[in-house]
Design an enzyme around this catalytic site. Structure first.
Site, PDB file in Angstrom:
ATOM      1  CG  PHE A 258      -8.188  26.654   8.878  1.00  0.00           C
ATOM      2  CD1 PHE A 258      -7.358  25.972   8.690  1.00  0.00           C
ATOM      3  CD2 PHE A 258      -9.400  26.985   9.022  1.00  0.00           C
ATOM      4  CE1 PHE A 258      -8.437  24.382   8.064  1.00  0.00           C
ATOM      5  CE2 PHE A 258     -10.492  25.604   8.495  1.00  0.00           C
ATOM      6  CZ  PHE A 258      -9.529  24.685   8.030  1.00  0.00           C
ATOM      7  CB  ALA A 261      -7.813  36.298   3.173  1.00  0.00           C
ATOM      8  N   GLY A 262     -10.804  34.952   1.646  1.00  0.00           N
ATOM      9  CA  GLY A 262     -11.036  34.584   0.425  1.00  0.00           C
ATOM     10  C   GLY A 262     -12.614  35.490   1.269  1.00  0.00           C
ATOM     11  CB  CYS A 269     -19.032  20.686   8.524  1.00  0.00           C
ATOM     12  SG  CYS A 269     -18.983  18.754   7.906  1.00  0.00           S
TER      13      CYS A 269
END
Ligand code: NAD
Length: 467
Positions: A258, A261-262, A269
């Protein structure tokens, strides 16, 4: 064991199918007649790797059935899962009407048939703290007694779309929230075969179980958002977020997952659950400031590429009329056809509002996008669907990558460059290597890795799509 699952959407279908695979007899209930007919006819209604094999086996061996008749399911099952929608209400709080309606119906059914015996009602939906008590109260209003006729258990679901079957069959942990030892024993018996390798079944009170689900999703959304902000800063100071990710991910206190970056998180959810937790805090006179920031940053991040595209291709009024933009990826993440809150959709709305013609390709999520955004004229531009990655880039002014599907990682770059009118790529998921893109002759924009960032005020794009 005899199990019922009420709500046969994403979570319900995976839950029901996996319980059947473990040898249980499962009835899945849904009010959507077409969905039940499709499933009964042997067709899986969602795309989820590995699901079809279990689904076919369950049906063939008569352990997995589908119905619209709630009474049939309540009569047959000792454990009844509620996998119903909990969409955001007007103020961001979770709308519990689906869950409470069905709880009331089950209460009436049990009250009308005392001979059916004891039932465990399981909240599998993501629901705010206090919902198990509300479900109990609604059922008791039918005249039945908690602990005698039924118990309510909170059993939040942690599966990830795209790997949902694996997650369900081998959960890292199972959380069971109940103060009833009788219900706790039933639930433990049901889940034991899924944790044979030693992962824990964690039993706790209902409220803590309900909070656990929100805390998990809010923390993950925060982790992603934190890295997105680090990436935005990397661009401005000349650092490379990918190197930073590797540098910090090796720290066991941080962990390596996790940290990519994006262009922001989406899906059914994270956005909904972060908003709901933020709202719960507000209702208890606590301002959960980190969550406020997470929501604000993500709103900007999912459109962070739009001003860069306008900078490169816009006319003197910042319009994109006559520009064709290829978009690879529509699903909010790979291996799913789910497009709820997908960053691709926000970008499509922005780009077409500015007059662009978007030509999209996704291996699985074109039908779900068509159902939501349509096809042809949209905004002041248009949306069309391509038959392949190469078909999408044909004669386009730029390529935008919005989802990191594996098949996008190693395309024939020479073919892509020849097809594009201009060698311009906006990579929202950092799927390409900047050096290779430079070698292949592309002007390459990505997230948090060195390139010349245009000086654009990001807030300005909000107004475009909101209009
Ligand atoms: N999708 C995920 O990855 C995920 C993961 C963990 C938890 N959750 C939570 O699980 C819950 C369900 O999510 P989902 O993604 O499966 O939703 P979904 O919209 O895919 O499915 C919900 C299903 O419930 C059915 N339904 C609605 N009212 C009904 C009724 N009265 N009786 C029977 N069926 C009814 C709908 O027709 C639909 O098929 C939500 O609370 C969600 O937050 C989802």
């Amino acid at each position: 064991m005899n199990v019922a699952v009420v709500g046969t959407g994403y979570v319900g279908l995976v839950t029901g199918t996996c319980f059947a695979e473990m040898g249980n007899n499962v009835i899945c209930v849904d009010i959507d007649e077409v969905k039940v007919e499709t499933l009964s006819g042997g067709e899986v209604t969602i795309f989820e790797p590995g699901l079809e094999v279990f689904f076919e086996r369950g049906r063939r061996e008569n352990r997995l059935r589908f119905t619209t008749d709630l009474a049939e399911a309540v009569e047959a099952a000792e454990v009844i899962f509620l996998a119903l929608p909990t969409p955001p209400g007007e103020n961001g709080s979770a709308d519990l009407s689906y869950v409470l309606d069905v709880a009331e119906q089950i209460g009436d059914l049990l009250a009308g048939h005392p001979d059916w015996g004891y039932r465990v009602i399981v909240d599998k939906s993501t629901v705010p703290v206090g919902t198990a008590k509300r479900v109990t109260a609604v059922m008791e209003a039918s005249g039945i007694e908690e602990g005698v006729h039924f118990d309510v258990v909170s059993n939040p679901e942690f599966l990830r779309e795209g790997v949902a079957v694996d997650d369900f069959m081998k959960p890292e942990r199972v959380v069971i929230g109940t103060s009833s030892s009788r219900a706790g024993e039933v639930m433990t018996r049901l889940y034991e075969p899924f944790v044979r390798s030693g992962n824990p079944i964690i039993v706790m009170d209902e409220e803590s179980a309900e909070m656990t689900k929100y805390a998990a999703n809010a923390l993950l959304a925060t982790k992603i958002t934190f890295m997105n902000e680090i990436a935005n800063l990397c661009e401005r100071v000349g650092a490379d977020v990918d190197k930073v990710r590797r540098g910090i991910g090796t720290d066991s206190r941080i962990g390596s997952r996790f940290l990519y970056a994006g262009i922001g998180f989406g899906g059914s959810c994270f956005p909904k659950d972060v908003r709901a937790l933020h709202r719960t805090a507000h209702e208890h006179t606590y301002e959960f400031q980190i969550l406020d920031a997470v929501l604000r940053v993500n709103k900007i991040q999912r459109r962070v590429l739009v001003p860069r595209i306008v900078e490169a291709l816009g006319d003197e009024h910042g319009r994109l009329d006559g520009r064709r933009i290829a978009m690879w990826g529509l699903a909010f993440k790979p291996n799913t056809d789910d497009v709820r809150e997908a960053p691709s959709h926000y970008m499509i709305k922005d780009l077409t509002a500015l007059g662009a013609e978007v030509v999209a390709f996704d291996p699985e999520a074109m039908d779900t996008t068509r159902a939501e955004l349509g096809e042809g004229p949209i905004g002041e531009g248009s949306l069309a669907y391509a038959t392949s990655v190469y078909d999408a880039v044909e004669n386009a002014d730029a390529l935008v990558v919005a989802t990191e599907w594996p098949e996008f990682r190693r395309p024939d770059l020479v073919r892509v460059r020849r097809a594009l009118k201009q060698p311009l790529v906006f990579d929202g998921r950092n799927v390409f290597d900047p050096d290779r893109m430079a070698e292949a002759g592309f002007e390459y924009h990505c997230i948090g890795r060195p390139f010349v960032a245009p000086a654009i005020v990001l807030d300005e794009v909000d107004d475009v799509a909101e209009a």
